[in-house]
Design a protein around this motif. Structure first.
Motif, mmCIF file in Angstrom:
data_model
loop_
_atom_site.group_PDB
_atom_site.id
_atom_site.type_symbol
_atom_site.label_atom_id
_atom_site.label_comp_id
_atom_site.label_asym_id
_atom_site.label_seq_id
_atom_site.Cartn_x
_atom_site.Cartn_y
_atom_site.Cartn_z
ATOM 1 N N ARG A 97 -0.805 3.018 11.188
ATOM 2 C CA ARG A 97 -0.880 3.248 9.755
ATOM 3 C C ARG A 97 -0.227 2.092 8.995
ATOM 4 N N LEU A 98 -0.911 1.651 7.946
ATOM 5 C CA LEU A 98 -0.351 0.670 7.018
ATOM 6 C C LEU A 98 -0.261 1.322 5.644
ATOM 7 N N SER A 99 0.926 1.257 5.028
ATOM 8 C CA SER A 99 1.125 1.779 3.684
ATOM 9 C C SER A 99 1.654 0.659 2.796
ATOM 10 N N VAL A 100 1.092 0.563 1.592
ATOM 11 C CA VAL A 100 1.507 -0.461 0.635
ATOM 12 C C VAL A 100 1.690 0.205 -0.719
ATOM 13 N N LEU A 101 2.833 -0.050 -1.373
ATOM 14 C CA LEU A 101 3.051 0.444 -2.729
ATOM 15 C C LEU A 101 3.479 -0.707 -3.630
ATOM 16 N N GLY A 107 11.540 -1.371 -11.535
ATOM 17 C CA GLY A 107 11.837 -0.690 -10.277
ATOM 18 C C GLY A 107 10.992 0.539 -10.027
ATOM 19 N N ALA A 108 10.099 0.893 -10.957
ATOM 20 C CA ALA A 108 9.223 2.049 -10.753
ATOM 21 C C ALA A 108 8.211 1.751 -9.651
ATOM 22 N N GLU A 109 7.977 2.735 -8.795
ATOM 23 C CA GLU A 109 7.076 2.560 -7.662
ATOM 24 C C GLU A 109 5.782 3.345 -7.862
ATOM 25 N N SER A 110 4.703 2.790 -7.353
ATOM 26 C CA SER A 110 3.422 3.491 -7.382
ATOM 27 C C SER A 110 3.312 4.418 -6.187
ATOM 28 N N ARG A 111 2.268 5.227 -6.179
ATOM 29 C CA ARG A 111 1.933 5.963 -4.959
ATOM 30 C C ARG A 111 1.492 4.951 -3.901
ATOM 31 N N PRO A 112 1.764 5.201 -2.616
ATOM 32 C CA PRO A 112 1.343 4.234 -1.588
ATOM 33 C C PRO A 112 -0.159 4.298 -1.331
ATOM 34 N N ALA A 113 -0.763 3.138 -1.128
ATOM 35 C CA ALA A 113 -2.122 3.061 -0.592
ATOM 36 C C ALA A 113 -1.980 3.022 0.927
ATOM 37 N N THR A 114 -2.659 3.908 1.627
ATOM 38 C CA THR A 114 -2.468 4.054 3.071
ATOM 39 C C THR A 114 -3.797 3.899 3.801
ATOM 40 N N TYR A 115 -3.759 3.161 4.918
ATOM 41 C CA TYR A 115 -4.936 3.006 5.773
ATOM 42 C C TYR A 115 -4.520 3.308 7.207
ATOM 43 N N ALA A 116 -5.231 4.226 7.862
ATOM 44 C CA ALA A 116 -4.948 4.607 9.250
ATOM 45 C C ALA A 116 -6.115 4.187 10.126
ATOM 46 N N PHE A 117 -5.802 3.682 11.308
ATOM 47 C CA PHE A 117 -6.848 3.230 12.229
ATOM 48 C C PHE A 117 -6.313 3.322 13.650
#
Length: 244
Positions: A97-101, A107-117
């Motif tokens: 899994r790769l997660s990027v936010l 300092g506010a964070e977004s929801r993570p974009a996640t890709y699983a393979f």
């Protein structure tokens, strides 16, 4: 006599200051409607499944002034940039899994974009290993002789032989009869679009339908004394290609 009003004014002033301070604190912690930070958008990701341990992913974000935090296989976050290249830890459970936010200047964070393979082992090199062997005796000047070749598939899966090449050592054994001068080789020929099936743990002999055999001729050279080629032998080297 003067009326004592100063104490009341001080009390009211203190109360007003307290109310303003509370409003300021509430305003600092509130998030205005419509300002939620967008998640990154993947533009390229590893194949699923992939057979490559080293992989690369890229992403974009509508805001140019954000930075990014990444996480691999749900591990701790780290600062990252696009494109990101990393090596899979095959000791981690599947799927990978790769997660990027995204993180903005406050300092506010977004929801993570996640890709699983998933990862799949590449085909083993020995899965298409095979052997070729062939020889002949009794060469005479001016006569083509076919060289039967045995194709052995030692593996437990069927293969398809797609090509065979025969080369001959440069000199005879014992030396004295040079190959370039005295011999000519005709390579095996596969009919267009044909491949030779070889079952698991089996041997197939060429020539066969759709595949012509290799052949060798001892040239007839009237102006050359070819007695040096009597009782000599040559090293035959076979190579080929196959697929599953």
């Amino acid at each position: 006599m003067e009326k004592p009003r100063s104490n009341r004014r001080i009390a009211v002033g203190a109360l007003g200051l307290l109310v303003l301070l509370a409003a300021a604190l509430l305003g600092a912690s509130a998030t205005a409607p419509g300002t939620t930070l967008a998640a990154p958008d993947f533009t390229s990701v590893p194949a699923d499944p992939t057979s490559t341990r080293t992989n690369t992913a890229s992403w974009t974000h509508p805001n140019a002034d954000v930075r990014f935090r990444c996480s691999l296989d749900d591990g701790p976050g780290f600062d990252c940039s696009t494109p990101l290249t990393w090596t899979l830890d095959l000791g981690k459970p599947q799927p990978h899994r790769l997660s990027v936010l995204a993180v903005d200047g406050s300092g506010a964070e977004s929801r993570p974009a996640t890709y699983a393979f998933s990862y799949r082992e590449p085909p083993r090199a020995d899965a298409v290993r095979f052997s070729l062997a062939g020889d002949l005796t009794g060469l005479v000047p001016g006569v083509w002789r076919e060289v039967p070749v045995r194709v052995t598939n030692p593996s437990g899966v069927p293969i398809r032989l797609t090509g065979v090449t025969l080369t001959v050592g440069p000199d005879s054994i014992p030396p004295g009869c040079l190959t370039a001068t005295n011999l000519e080789v005709r390579q095996p020929v596969f009919a267009a679009g044909r491949a030779l099936p070889v079952p698991p743990r089996a041997t197939v002999t060429l020539p066969t339908e759709g595949v012509a055999a290799a052949a060798i001729i001892l040239r007839d050279l009237p102006s050359v004394n070819q007695d040096v080629c009597k009782n000599k032998s040559f090293t035959l080297v076979w190579s080929g290609t196959a697929e599953q």
